[in-house]
Design an enzyme around this catalytic site. Structure first.
Site, short mmCIF file in Angstrom:
data_model
loop_
_atom_site.label_atom_id
_atom_site.label_comp_id
_atom_site.label_asym_id
_atom_site.label_seq_id
_atom_site.Cartn_x
_atom_site.Cartn_y
_atom_site.Cartn_z
N ASP A 224 72.36 8.69 -27.93
CA ASP A 224 71.58 7.90 -26.98
C ASP A 224 70.24 7.50 -27.57
O ASP A 224 69.84 7.98 -28.63
CB ASP A 224 71.34 8.73 -25.70
CG ASP A 224 72.63 8.99 -24.92
OD1 ASP A 224 73.57 8.20 -25.06
OD2 ASP A 224 72.67 9.99 -24.17
N TYR B 192 75.37 20.40 -31.92
CA TYR B 192 74.11 19.83 -31.46
C TYR B 192 73.09 20.95 -31.26
O TYR B 192 73.45 22.07 -30.91
CB TYR B 192 74.29 19.09 -30.13
CG TYR B 192 74.94 17.73 -30.24
CD1 TYR B 192 74.18 16.56 -30.26
CD2 TYR B 192 76.32 17.61 -30.30
CE1 TYR B 192 74.77 15.32 -30.34
CE2 TYR B 192 76.93 16.36 -30.38
CZ TYR B 192 76.15 15.22 -30.39
OH TYR B 192 76.74 13.98 -30.47
#
Length: 269
Positions: free
Chosen positions: A51, A108
């Site tokens: 994003d 992540y």
């Protein structure tokens, strides 16, 4: 011939990875640079999407380039690219491996800090306020590998083929001062904004706004809460991508500000 490119980028100034008209994106910058150097259009396919303002300390994309080049492409590409995008390796692959579909695990890391620090701005998410209940947050984190359907933590669950994700590990860590928090998670795939949504819920648990039982109820029963508030994007990093045929150590260390404590100083909650 198909090549894998091993890269990293600092996403603060980009509207995410994927090409979108009218906005700055990482994929577009790379395609333009490759096209300029190779003097032909080059389409690239990334290992996933990030994003706006999200970083990647390890990322792969593939490109099919039939014409050989007679210069140091790695050197020239890094010279041409902006400072917030780095190319580490260009790897000639056998056959037609796919940067996105062949990845078997992605990891992540989400970083946050609880005090205002101008040198962490853009690299870690600032959450000022009262102390968090780390014990309850850790209890919620420990539930994540026990489930494989993340419908409740997907921004648009009905727009994806399925919401199954197989989480192999999830951990909550803290630095020695207690001022900075790190959430690490690994899985075979992730849904749209899934990690930021989970982190948002963990913060709600830490602030006493949601119970661990409520968290598990949504997870187990595929119930989407009435409101979804993803955590800020700038603390999130795609930190490791693994393939059955390619497992390269991460070259970038998240950011200069986090470098000294990425692995050595973080302690499990």
């Amino acid at each position: 011939m198909r090549y894998f490119f091993h890269i990293a980028y600092q996403g603060a100034h980009y509207n995410g990875w994927q090409v979108q008209p009218g906005v700055l994106n990482v994929q577009g910058v790379l395609e333009a640079a490759l096209g300029r150097l190779l003097k032909m259009p080059v389409a690239i396919i990334g290992c996933g999407r990030t994003d706006a303002q999200v970083h990647a300390s390890q990322f792969f994309f593939h490109a099919d380039i039939e014409t050989a080049w007679d210069f140091d492409l790695l050197f020239r590409l890094n010279k041409l690219l902006p400072d917030d995008i780095a190319v580490f390796d260009i790897i000639l692959m056998q056959g037609q491996p796919h940067a996105r579909f062949d990845a078997v695990q992605r990891s992540y890391d989400y970083f946050m800090h609880s005090y205002k620090d101008p040198f962490l701005s853009g690299f870690s998410s600032l959450y000022l306020g009262r102390s968090l209940d780390l014990v309850k947050m850790k209890a919620a984190v420990s539930l994540l590998p026990l489930y494989n359907d993340y419908y409740a933590f997907c921004k648009c669950p009905d727009r994806t083929d399925h919401t199954r994700c197989y989480v192999t590990s999830a951990n909550l860590l803290i630095d020695p001062t207690g001022d900075r928090l790190r959430f690490h998670i690994s899985a075979n795939r992730f849904l749209s904004r899934m990690i930021r949504i989970i982190m948002g819920r963990l913060l709600e648990i830490g602030r006493g706004e949601m119970s661990v039982d409520e968290f598990e109820y949504h997870l187990a029963n595929r119930k989407t809460p009435k409101t979804i508030a993803p955590a800020y994007p700038q603390g999130l990093y795609l930190s490791k991508v693994t393939y059955p045929y390619l497992d390269i150590p991460t070259r970038a260390t998240f950011s200069a500000q986090l470098q000294n404590s990425v692995e050595t100083d973080w302690q499990p909650v």
